[in-house]
Each structure stands twice: as C-alpha cells, then as structure tokens.
Design an enzyme around this catalytic site. Structure first.
Site, PDB file in Angstrom:
ATOM      1  N   GLU A 108       0.855  -1.191   0.000  1.00 46.01           N
ATOM      2  CA  GLU A 108       0.000   0.000   0.000  1.00 46.01           C
ATOM      3  C   GLU A 108       0.896   1.248   0.000  1.00 46.01           C
ATOM      4  O   GLU A 108       1.948   1.262   0.656  1.00 46.01           O
ATOM      5  CB  GLU A 108      -0.841  -0.019   1.291  1.00 46.01           C
ATOM      6  N   LYS A 144      -9.334   1.854  -1.929  1.00 47.09           N
ATOM      7  CA  LYS A 144      -9.558   1.325  -0.571  1.00 47.09           C
ATOM      8  C   LYS A 144     -10.907   1.768  -0.008  1.00 47.09           C
ATOM      9  O   LYS A 144     -11.210   2.967   0.033  1.00 47.09           O
ATOM     10  CB  LYS A 144      -8.414   1.803   0.325  1.00 47.09           C
ATOM     11  N   CYS A 204      -4.758  -3.030   2.838  1.00 47.47           N
ATOM     12  CA  CYS A 204      -4.498  -2.960   4.272  1.00 47.47           C
ATOM     13  C   CYS A 204      -5.708  -3.250   5.144  1.00 47.47           C
ATOM     14  O   CYS A 204      -6.086  -4.391   5.322  1.00 47.47           O
ATOM     15  CB  CYS A 204      -3.876  -1.607   4.626  1.00 47.47           C
TER      16      CYS A 204
HETATM   17  N1  CDV Z   1      -3.036   1.360   6.603  1.00 45.67           N
HETATM   18  C1  CDV Z   1      -3.968   0.747   7.365  1.00 45.67           C
HETATM   19  O1  CDV Z   1      -5.091   0.538   6.932  1.00 45.67           O
HETATM   20  N2  CDV Z   1      -3.608   0.391   8.633  1.00 45.67           N
HETATM   21  C2  CDV Z   1      -4.522  -0.186   9.568  1.00 45.67           C
HETATM   22  C3  CDV Z   1      -4.177   0.170  10.984  1.00 45.67           C
HETATM   23  C4  CDV Z   1      -4.398   1.582  11.279  1.00 45.67           C
HETATM   24  C5  CDV Z   1      -4.974  -0.641  11.965  1.00 45.67           C
HETATM   25  C6  CDV Z   1      -4.593  -1.685   9.452  1.00 45.67           C
HETATM   26  O2  CDV Z   1      -5.708  -2.205   9.471  1.00 45.67           O
HETATM   27  O3  CDV Z   1      -3.567  -2.349   9.401  1.00 45.67           O
END
Ligand code: CDV
Length: 338
Positions: free
Chosen positions: A53, A142, A190
């Site tokens: 990401e 996202k 993510c």
């Molecule tokens: N970049 C992200 O989405 N990070 C989140 C953190 C903040 C919990 C994740 O779900 O890994």
C-alpha cells in the site's frame, strides 16, 4: 493444463520521512529499491510482483500535513482525459522494466482523481498492471479507511486516512488476468483485509488470488500494553485476518508490508509479516525482516477448486434469508436487556 503462477511479494523496508512527514526519501531512491526487487523477482521466475500500500511514498497518514503543495506532491494525478497512472514519472520506470521482463505488477499509491466535471477526489488506490497487454487491468480504491480526520493528543500514534482520502467508489471487483491462465484476482488494501464482508464480495466472484498491500504500525502509546505485547497482538490479528479470508473464500492471499521505522516517534514503526496463504488457510511463506525482502511462491490456482466445490460451495450452502443485517445495519445493535 495446470494453472500455475509464480508470485513475488515485494516487501519494502521503510521509506523514510526525513526531516518532516511529507519530506519523504527521494522518490528515485525508493524506485531504485523497487526496481532491484523486481529484477530479483524476475530472476527467480516470478510472473507477478506485488508491492505494498502507498508504495511510492512514506506512509504519510501518520502526520497531518496542511500545505496543499506538499500534499499534492504525494499524490498521482489522474483524470479521464489523462494523465493515467502508467504515465506517472513516479511509476513509469517500474512499469517499463516490468513490461520488458514480462512481469505483472500490483502496487498501491495515492491517487488524485479529477472527473469529467473537474471535481477532484483523493483515494488510497492499487492497480494490477499486465505486462502482456501493457495495460492496467484493474484499479481498486480502498473502501475501509481507518483512523480519523483529526489529531489525537500529542504523543499518540496518529492515523489520518479519513483526513486524506475518500472511501473507494469501485467496490470489490474481481477480474481475470488473460495472460496468467485467466486467473481470477481481486485487490484489497491494508485495513480491508480485516473485513470478512470485503473478502466475501470477492469470494462470491470466485476469486482465486487476493492481492493486498499494507502499512500497519506495531505500537500505539495511547493503547494498552507494552511494545512487545502490542506487537505480538498486531501480528496475531494480521495473521488471523489473512488466514481466515483465504480459508473461508478458498483462495490464495498475498499480503505485502511496508515495514520498519519510517519516522521518529509514535506510530513511526511499521510491522513486517509479509505473508502468503493458500486456500486451505495454510501459510505458504513469510518474510523475516523489516527491510526490502522478496517472498517468492509458486501457486497452483486449481487448488482453490477443492474447497470451492465442497465446504465453501456458496451456491449449495449459503442462506441469504439470514444475512439481511450485513447490508441493512452498520453498527452493532444489542438485544434489549431481559
Ligand atoms: N493502513 C492501514 O489501513 N492500517 C490499519 C491500521 C491503522 C490498523 C490496518 O488495518 O492495518
């Protein structure tokens, strides 16, 4: 014919935010590192390289930038009339070399999209670039943006994705990759990996290979637990999310970290744990460092068939009449006290 694909998860070590959060490591230095991983992956037979990401910059949502020019410098401008992401000077060297090597690329970046009416929206985006067609086969924006639009008290780890980005508007679209045995792929970014709903939307399209880059900090001072305890928990939650998604949707998952200490202070260190799971939920491999590191695996896409045709044969077993809450309700609604 066996439907075999060799994938490389290209974990990146930190892209340093020096001296301030937006003043990232020179982009050409980071690009050199990405190119080096690409060369290594191609030499090891990889046909697809997956990057994290926001791979082109430091994970800037850890800080609240306010200078529009400084923010704009972190985003790739795109619009229907152009430019398109393949023309970005920040990405072009990687895609050109990938084309020459015959290697596909999936990569995350910050997208500044200007539509036909001139309205500009910022997304946290990933693309799948197919070398054979020299084309972006799919774009994903996202959906689940963690964090907030405002700063927590000083000393806290900040997560400001809601300040920088708009939730994605493209949904969870699976897509075919013609030059890779018509593989059915999907992308998550993510935090999306923690949401079974996101996985299931892809699962309902028969997804065989989920690609997901991440930046996950390993410690937040404002939350309970020591550094060691929180780090252990961060890895546990990462593993169970990725493992569960692969198992319950009978697909491979390639999850790629940007890792290591990107910035001084709270929230500046990102966990590693780049990992690949198979459709049975077994770990295929994992990285061991917080640096640039390649994880290469050869996957038989037809392995997805067994679970897709038995325990997770959705057509046979799903009971839609009981799933209404999933789309009708956002927050939890507890039953009244008895
Ligand atoms: N970049 C992200 O989405 N990070 C989140 C953190 C903040 C919990 C994740 O779900 O890994």
């Amino acid at each position: 014919m066996a439907r075999i694909i060799t994938v490389a998860a290209a974990q990146l070590g930190p892209i340093k935010a020096v001296p301030n959060p937006g003043g990232d490591e020179p982009r050409d230095a980071a690009m050199k590192r990405m190119l080096s991983l690409l060369e290594d992956a191609a030499a090891k037979g990889a046909q697809l390289v997956v990057y994290p990401e926001l791979a082109l910059t430091t994970f800037f949502p850890r800080a609240m930038l306010t200078d529009p020019a400084e923010i704009a410098a972190l985003f790739e401008p795109e619009s229907p009339a152009g430019p398109s992401i393949v023309e970005s000077p920040h990405l072009k060297p990687l895609l050109e070399r990938a084309t020459a090597l015959g290697v596909d690329v999936s990569i995350g970046y910050a997208e500044r999209w200007t539509d036909e009416e001139g309205k500009t929206t910022d997304y946290n985006t990933a693309i799948y670039y197919e070398a054979a067609s020299r084309a972006v086969l799919a774009k994903y924006r996202k959906v689940h943006l963690p964090g907030r639009t405002f700063l927590l008290p000083e000393g806290s780890a900040q997560q400001l994705e809601k300040y920088y980005f708009t939730p994605g508007d493209l949904g969870f679209q699976a897509f075919r990759v013609p030059s890779r045995h018509q593989a059915i792929c999907g992308m998550l970014i993510c935090n999306d990996r923690r949401w079974p709903e996101a996985w299931r939307c892809l699962g309902l399209q028969g997804v065989e290979l989920v690609l997901c880059g991440f930046n996950t900090s390993d410690y937040k001072p404002q939350e309970p637990g020591s550094v060691a305890e929180q780090t252990e928990m961060a890895y546990l939650h990462h593993y169970i999310s990725c493992q569960g998604g692969s198992y319950t949707n009978a697909c491979f998952g390639v999850h790629v970290a940007k890792a290591g200490a990107e910035a001084e202070g709270a929230g500046g260190t990102l966990m590693g744990g780049t990992v690949i799971y198979d459709p049975m939920g077994r770990k295929v491999g994992e990285t061991t460092t917080l640096d640039d590191e390649l994880l290469v695996a050869t996957l038989d896409l037809d392995m997805c068939k067994q679970q897709k045709s038995t325990i997770f044969n959705f057509a046979n077993h799903r009971r839609l009449e009981h799933y209404g809450r999933i789309v009708e309700q956002v927050g939890a609604e507890e039953p009244p006290e008895a």
